[in-house]
Design a protein around this motif. Structure first.
Motif, PDB file in Angstrom:
ATOM      1  N   ILE A  67       0.831  -1.198   0.000  1.00 35.07           N
ATOM      2  CA  ILE A  67       0.000   0.000   0.000  1.00 35.07           C
ATOM      3  C   ILE A  67       0.867   1.250   0.000  1.00 35.07           C
ATOM      4  O   ILE A  67       0.569   2.241  -0.698  1.00 35.07           O
ATOM      5  CB  ILE A  67      -0.948  -0.013   1.208  1.00 35.07           C
ATOM      6  CG1 ILE A  67      -1.804  -1.285   1.192  1.00 35.07           C
ATOM      7  CG2 ILE A  67      -1.823   1.223   1.216  1.00 35.07           C
ATOM      8  CD1 ILE A  67      -2.654  -1.431  -0.047  1.00 35.07           C
ATOM      9  N   VAL A  70       2.291   1.689  -3.439  1.00 39.36           N
ATOM     10  CA  VAL A  70       1.254   2.125  -4.375  1.00 39.36           C
ATOM     11  C   VAL A  70       1.004   3.624  -4.238  1.00 39.36           C
ATOM     12  O   VAL A  70       0.846   4.336  -5.241  1.00 39.36           O
ATOM     13  CB  VAL A  70      -0.039   1.324  -4.137  1.00 39.36           C
ATOM     14  CG1 VAL A  70      -1.231   2.007  -4.793  1.00 39.36           C
ATOM     15  CG2 VAL A  70       0.107  -0.090  -4.693  1.00 39.36           C
ATOM     16  N   CYS A  71       0.987   4.132  -3.013  1.00 35.47           N
ATOM     17  CA  CYS A  71       0.764   5.568  -2.809  1.00 35.47           C
ATOM     18  C   CYS A  71       1.925   6.385  -3.375  1.00 35.47           C
ATOM     19  O   CYS A  71       1.704   7.436  -3.999  1.00 35.47           O
ATOM     20  CB  CYS A  71       0.590   5.861  -1.322  1.00 35.47           C
ATOM     21  SG  CYS A  71      -0.949   5.243  -0.624  1.00 35.47           S
ATOM     22  N   GLU A 107      -4.711  -2.407  -5.848  1.00 36.42           N
ATOM     23  CA  GLU A 107      -5.447  -1.986  -4.660  1.00 36.42           C
ATOM     24  C   GLU A 107      -6.651  -2.890  -4.397  1.00 36.42           C
ATOM     25  O   GLU A 107      -6.915  -3.275  -3.252  1.00 36.42           O
ATOM     26  CB  GLU A 107      -5.908  -0.543  -4.826  1.00 36.42           C
ATOM     27  CG  GLU A 107      -4.785   0.468  -4.810  1.00 36.42           C
ATOM     28  CD  GLU A 107      -5.265   1.871  -5.133  1.00 36.42           C
ATOM     29  OE1 GLU A 107      -4.504   2.822  -4.906  1.00 36.42           O
ATOM     30  OE2 GLU A 107      -6.409   2.008  -5.626  1.00 36.42           O
ATOM     31  N   SER A 110      -5.410  -6.266  -3.106  1.00 40.95           N
ATOM     32  CA  SER A 110      -4.924  -6.167  -1.730  1.00 40.95           C
ATOM     33  C   SER A 110      -6.080  -6.052  -0.739  1.00 40.95           C
ATOM     34  O   SER A 110      -6.046  -6.642   0.346  1.00 40.95           O
ATOM     35  CB  SER A 110      -3.991  -4.959  -1.584  1.00 40.95           C
ATOM     36  OG  SER A 110      -2.868  -5.084  -2.429  1.00 40.95           O
ATOM     37  N   GLY A 224      -8.812   5.410   1.176  1.00 43.02           N
ATOM     38  CA  GLY A 224      -8.631   4.343   0.195  1.00 43.02           C
ATOM     39  C   GLY A 224      -9.802   4.236  -0.757  1.00 43.02           C
ATOM     40  O   GLY A 224      -9.621   4.104  -1.973  1.00 43.02           O
TER      41      GLY A 224
END
Length: 315
Positions: A67, A70-71, A107, A110, A224
């Protein structure tokens, strides 16, 4: 003009969405770092217990390295999307769309993979008492520091009540981190004179509430979901902008395809310029038919034989 206004509107919307991606990604990284610090403390106190497993299960979607990566990647992709929108570059916009699609799939995978409710009960808090006898020992300085940090941050003392320190250790009074107003020897003074100077709530319920979910975790979940919705909207707008830019360039190429110097008859114009419509063809066909009939009548009148027959008939 209408097409230019539509393209301008799409670009403005993509600018706003990319700015939103930057802000939300930075917020996610900041809140995740804040939660991670507290989570490390909780995991230290609950090591080798069911509480540790429940804490990991609850907060792994928020602080998982995937995560975080990814951000960070989303910030870079948003910058590429901003440049592609600014320059109307089809290649950059295509790369931007594909990157958003891949990030959205990661995302989603996950979220599905880590979605599970932690199985923890209040009775499991009793297991924290077995972490207390090592408090203050030389080789367990890290555990001592963790207990003090948690009791100060969450304003609690012991597991159920401050008397847990007297029960599970050889201490005659609780640690100074249990005091509401801390100073050296405050716990000893409070134990002998005024127990209200100690935190009256145990750390067990605090840990239980943390594992069940905090406000920071709710904020992360909201961010999210918001990022996912914004990604879907950005992908739809990017596809629309790509189509508009592609069609606009095709029309420009067709308009600039007429070469000067060629004969300007209807056949050559139709061959070199593909913008003739069916409506104009039907209109031009009726005009051509009328002109042909008039020319045929004039030609018959100019014929000498036809003219002699017309005079004989008149005489």
């Amino acid at each position: 003009m209408a097409q230019e206004d539509a393209v301008r509107c799409l670009r403005c919307l993509l600018y706003a969405l990319n700015l939103l991606f930057w802000l939300m990604s930075v917020c996610v990284l900041g809140v995740a770092a804040w939660i991670r610090d507290t989570l490390n403390t909780v995991l230290t106190l609950t090591a080798h217990t069911r509480l540790e497993e429940a804490a990991v299960l609850t907060y792994s979607p928020a602080v998982h390295p995937i995560i975080i990566c990814v951000c960070c990647l989303l910030i870079i992709v948003a910058m590429v999307g901003y440049c592609g929108t600014l320059r109307s570059n089809l290649l950059l916009l295509s790369w931007y769309f594909c990157s958003l699609l891949v990030i959205f799939c990661v995302e989603l995978a996950s979220a599905v993979w880590t979605y599970d409710e932690p199985s923890v009960q209040r009775a499991d808090m009793i297991s924290l008492k077995f972490r207390m006898p090592n408090y203050g020992l030389q080789r367990y300085q890290w555990l001592t520091h963790t207990w003090d940090s948690f009791q100060i941050q969450f304003k609690c003392c012991g597991v159920i009540y401050f008397t847990d320190w007297l029960e599970m250790t050889e201490m005659e009074w609780p640690p100074d981190s249990c005091c509401t107003n801390q100073y050296p020897g405050c716990a000893r003074h409070a134990h002998h004179h005024d127990l209200s100077d100690l935190h009256q709530e145990g750390c067990g319920p605090k840990i239980y509430s943390f594992i069940r979910g905090t406000k920071q975790l709710q904020v992360l979940r909201f961010l999210g979901v918001s990022i996912g919705v914004a990604q879907i909207l950005a992908m739809a707008l990017t596809l629309t902008l790509l189509w508009a830019l592609y069609c606009g360039r095709q029309f420009q190429e067709l308009d600039s395809g007429v070469t000067p110097g060629l004969p300007e008859d209807s056949t050559s114009i139709a061959a070199t310029n593909g913008t003739t419509t069916d409506a104009s063809k039907s209109g031009c066909g009726r005009m051509t038919k009328g002109r042909t009939e008039t020319s045929a009548a004039e030609a018959q009148l100019k014929d000498p034989q036809v003219e002699m027959e017309w005079l004989n008939a008149a005489g």
